[in-house]
Design a protein around this motif. Structure first.
Motif, PDB file in Angstrom:
ATOM      1  N   MET A   1       0.854  -1.174   0.000  1.00 42.88           N
ATOM      2  CA  MET A   1       0.000   0.000   0.000  1.00 42.88           C
ATOM      3  C   MET A   1       0.898   1.236   0.000  1.00 42.88           C
ATOM      4  N   GLU A   2       0.558   2.173  -0.822  1.00 46.08           N
ATOM      5  CA  GLU A   2       1.327   3.402  -0.917  1.00 46.08           C
ATOM      6  C   GLU A   2       0.975   4.348   0.220  1.00 46.08           C
ATOM      7  N   ILE A   3       1.784   5.370   0.396  1.00 43.67           N
ATOM      8  CA  ILE A   3       1.566   6.330   1.479  1.00 43.67           C
ATOM      9  C   ILE A   3       0.249   7.069   1.294  1.00 43.67           C
ATOM     10  N   SER A   4      -0.140   7.328   0.055  1.00 39.81           N
ATOM     11  CA  SER A   4      -1.411   8.015  -0.171  1.00 39.81           C
ATOM     12  C   SER A   4      -2.584   7.133   0.253  1.00 39.81           C
ATOM     13  N   VAL A   6      -2.479   4.912   2.710  1.00 36.84           N
ATOM     14  CA  VAL A   6      -2.480   4.918   4.173  1.00 36.84           C
ATOM     15  C   VAL A   6      -3.106   6.203   4.695  1.00 36.84           C
ATOM     16  N   ILE A   7      -2.726   7.322   4.101  1.00 38.37           N
ATOM     17  CA  ILE A   7      -3.263   8.609   4.538  1.00 38.37           C
ATOM     18  C   ILE A   7      -4.764   8.680   4.283  1.00 38.37           C
ATOM     19  N   SER A   8      -5.209   8.217   3.126  1.00 39.70           N
ATOM     20  CA  SER A   8      -6.648   8.253   2.841  1.00 39.70           C
ATOM     21  C   SER A   8      -7.407   7.296   3.751  1.00 39.70           C
ATOM     22  N   VAL A  15     -13.256  10.100   9.694  1.00 41.15           N
ATOM     23  CA  VAL A  15     -14.608  10.571   9.384  1.00 41.15           C
ATOM     24  C   VAL A  15     -15.650   9.539   9.806  1.00 41.15           C
ATOM     25  N   ILE A  16     -15.428   8.276   9.439  1.00 40.34           N
ATOM     26  CA  ILE A  16     -16.369   7.220   9.792  1.00 40.34           C
ATOM     27  C   ILE A  16     -16.434   7.046  11.305  1.00 40.34           C
ATOM     28  N   GLY A  17     -15.290   7.084  11.980  1.00 39.57           N
ATOM     29  CA  GLY A  17     -15.263   6.949  13.442  1.00 39.57           C
ATOM     30  C   GLY A  17     -16.004   8.069  14.145  1.00 39.57           C
ATOM     31  N   ALA A  43     -14.722   1.010   8.239  1.00 38.55           N
ATOM     32  CA  ALA A  43     -14.703   1.361   6.821  1.00 38.55           C
ATOM     33  C   ALA A  43     -14.309   0.157   5.967  1.00 38.55           C
ATOM     34  N   LEU A  44     -13.314  -0.592   6.403  1.00 45.06           N
ATOM     35  CA  LEU A  44     -12.897  -1.768   5.654  1.00 45.06           C
ATOM     36  C   LEU A  44     -13.974  -2.849   5.655  1.00 45.06           C
TER      37      LEU A  44
END
Length: 87
Positions: A1-4, A6-8, A15-17, A43-44
């Motif tokens: 997984m890229e850093i973007s 992970v950040i997203s 937001v979901i939390g 979310a997952l």
């Protein structure tokens, strides 16, 4: 997984939390990091459940997927809050 990615995931989890925390009535005794963790997991799981039911890819916003994710986050926040209060 890229850093973007992970950040997203962290931003969407936040937001979901927070939305899940707003659904649960009363004051919760969990911190921000637990809220984000519950949001990421919700979310997952919500995305997987929505994909299983075939409602994840619609034209426009995926409202059903969001409702599933927020509902899972609310259950997670309530469960974690009750587990922390018992201690």
């Amino acid at each position: 997984m890229e850093i973007s990615g992970v950040i997203s995931a962290i931003v969407i989890g936040l937001v979901i939390g927070v939305l899940g925390r707003l659904v649960v009535p009363g004051r919760q005794h969990i911190g921000v990091l637990w809220t984000v963790a519950v949001g990421i997991v919700a979310a997952l799981l919500g995305s997987a459940i929505a994909a299983g039911f075939g409602v994840a890819d619609t034209k426009g916003p995926d409202w059903i997927e969001w409702f599933i994710q927020i509902g899972l986050a609310a259950v997670g926040v309530a469960a974690l809050d009750r587990a922390r209060v018992r201690r």
